[in-house]
Design a protein around this motif. Structure first.
Motif: not given
Length: 525
Positions: A24-28, A40-48, A68-71, A308-312
């Motif tokens: 339940a604590q992982l992303a779906q 289309a997606m980019i990452r600049v530093g720690n921000t997507y 976090d790629l999810i929220n 996914l092994n990412l935050p929910a």
């Protein structure tokens, strides 16, 4: 013995609950259960950052942000107005449903953010730039022709390109700042038939190009759709941009396809893709990527994982959709970013200040149909289920006016108030057959009415129910259930809309007290 069995059973229960809690604590997947296609997606530093397609809506080319790629949350749009043609403005009987701006490309290069798109409606390629992707402003330049499904690419040698096309993929060099086609350049065929690895014959040719450079090697993502098959990810790679290119099928599962690569600060890789999912639209998925022999390998044993092994996810409210009480404090924008107009609005005919705490929609002309009426204010529906509700004041409607709550797509549904011969009535309209039909009418003697639409997208049920209430507490179904198919003419998921239009005379208006959206429905079947 009984104590031992009890302890064993208790331990098994604890382990089961622990596993459930950890999951339940992982992303779906899907990571966004809403219409966010052509990402289309980019990452600049720690921000997507992510861009997407909203075609005929205004403002357009939405920009979203995540840590976090999810929220994800909407942070802006690259443009307020794509073009002011009749088709984009719903004038002179013209519209541009399903067109407007299409798949975008998003890049960060030498301190500038680039969001690019192309439009059949304008016949041009549009380049938007800003130093501050979160606050803007965006500068725009455009040029002919309209380069289909292009990928903007800045190479390490300072040269700038667009890769574009369908089936036969081409390369054109731009000026270094991407402000136009480089003088004297000629278009080159990059890959003669990018569809070959998927065995596409009579199906959708390879398109949706997105180009990446990883460890000195070029990787080109495309989607194909083999006849009788499913949406498929094809990847080509080359050591030099000019080729030679070699390709392979990278993913063929659930129809999850079209997108590209993104890495995390700690070195993990994902493919961002989307899936056609009926009435709610085209919904984003993330697929883990590993690297083998210089190839990105998508999925887990070739499959799209559910977890996914990412935050929910914390939900799509308020980042992607949100309620609005239409109360504005000083300095706040007139409309939150979750709202988009159906085509270009007439800004003289709406207000959130003329009556404090209300959205006022005024009529300035007569129209013959809901889909040709201007100033319908929309936002996404979300899955697996959702409800949209409003309180409508119809005191100032004129004869022939119609105002209410919509679910907008080609086969739309409406619940609202019509005024005819000085009398108001609550009506439900269904365009399930492709043509609008009044299904039910209920006389209305008071000045206000509560309206509600519930959407059920579970297991692609794609069904909506409409309701009205005279007191906001007791709800009465009206009309019939609406089937919500995804149709190509509109090319987007169903959207909630607030609308008012005139059929006999301009000058009337309606006031909406609020719009409230929740991620659940009351009606279960």
């Amino acid at each position: 013995m009984k104590i031992l069995l009890f302890r064993s059973g208790l331990l098994a229960l604890v382990l089961l609950l622990t596993q459930f809690w950890a999951t339940a604590q992982l992303a779906q997947n899907p990571v966004i259960f809403a219409d966010v296609p052509d990402m289309a997606m980019i990452r600049v530093g720690n921000t997507y950052y992510m861009s997407s397609t909203t075609m005929h809506l205004s403002p357009g080319l939405p920009i979203m942000k995540s840590n976090d790629l999810i929220n994800w949350q909407l942070i802006g749009y690259a443009y307020d107005t794509l073009t002011t043609t009749d088709a984009m403005s719903l004038t002179n009987g013209k519209s541009t449903y399903g067109r407007g701006s299409w798949a975008s490309s998003l890049r960060y290069h030498n301190g500038l953010y680039y969001a690019t798109t192309f439009a059949q409606t304008s016949g041009r390629t549009h380049i938007y730039t800003t130093k501050n992707i979160e606050k803007g402003p965006w500068k725009e330049i455009s040029f002919k022709p309209s380069y289909h499904d292009h990928s903007l690419f800045f190479d390490d040698d300072g040269r700038t390109y667009l890769i574009y096309g369908a089936g036969k993929l081409k390369l054109v060099e731009l000026t270094a700042d991407a402000s136009g086609v480089k003088q004297g350049t000629t278009e080159q065929v990059l890959i003669e038939n990018a569809s070959i690895p998927s065995g596409t014959g009579g199906g959708l040719p390879a398109e949706g190009s997105q180009l990446f450079k990883v460890n000195g090697r070029y990787y080109l993502f495309n989607i194909t759709w083999p006849k009788g098959g499913m949406r498929t990810v094809v990847i080509h790679r080359a050591d030099k941009l000019a080729g030679p290119w070699e390709g392979r099928v990278a993913l063929q599962d659930l129809g999850v396809a079209q997108g590209g690569l993104i890495d995390t600060p700690d070195g993990k890789w994902y493919a961002y893709l989307f899936r056609d999912f009926g009435g709610v639209g085209r919904i984003p998925y993330l697929v883990p990527v590993t690297w083998e022999d210089g190839w990105p390998v998508l999925g887990e044993n070739g499959k799209v994982p559910q977890t996914l092994n990412l935050p929910a996810s914390k939900g799509l409210i308020p980042g992607i959709v949100n309620s609005d009480e239409f109360t504005r404090k000083k300095g706040e924008p007139s409309l939150p970013l979750v709202w988009q107009w159906n085509h270009n609005p007439d800004n003289s005919l709406w207000s959130v200040t003329e009556r404090k705490g209300y959205l006022r929609l005024k009529t300035g002309r007569t129209d013959t149909s809901f889909v040709m009426a201007r100033n319908t204010l929309t936002q996404r529906t979300i899955g697996p289920e959702c409800t949209g509700a409003t309180l409508l004041d119809v005191s100032n409607l004129k004869d022939g006016d119609f105002a209410g709550l919509s679910l907008l797509q080609k086969n739309y549904g409406l619940v609202g108030v019509k005024r005819e011969n000085g009398q108001n009535a609550i009506v439900m309209i269904s365009a399930a057959t492709g043509k609008p039909v009044e299904v039910q009418r209920v006389p209305l003697s008071q000045k206000t009415v509560y309206l509600k639409a519930e959407c059920d997208f579970r297991d692609r049920k794609d069904t909506a129910h409409f309701f009205y209430s005279l007191d906001g507490k007791s709800w009465t179904p009206i009309g019939e259930p609406l089937k919500m198919p995804y149709t190509i003419p509109h090319f987007m998921g169903y959207r909630f809309g607030l609308f008012t239009y005139a059929t006999q005379q301009p000058g009337g208006f309606s006031d909406f007290d609020y719009f409230r959206i929740t991620n659940q429905i009351a009606a279960k079947e």
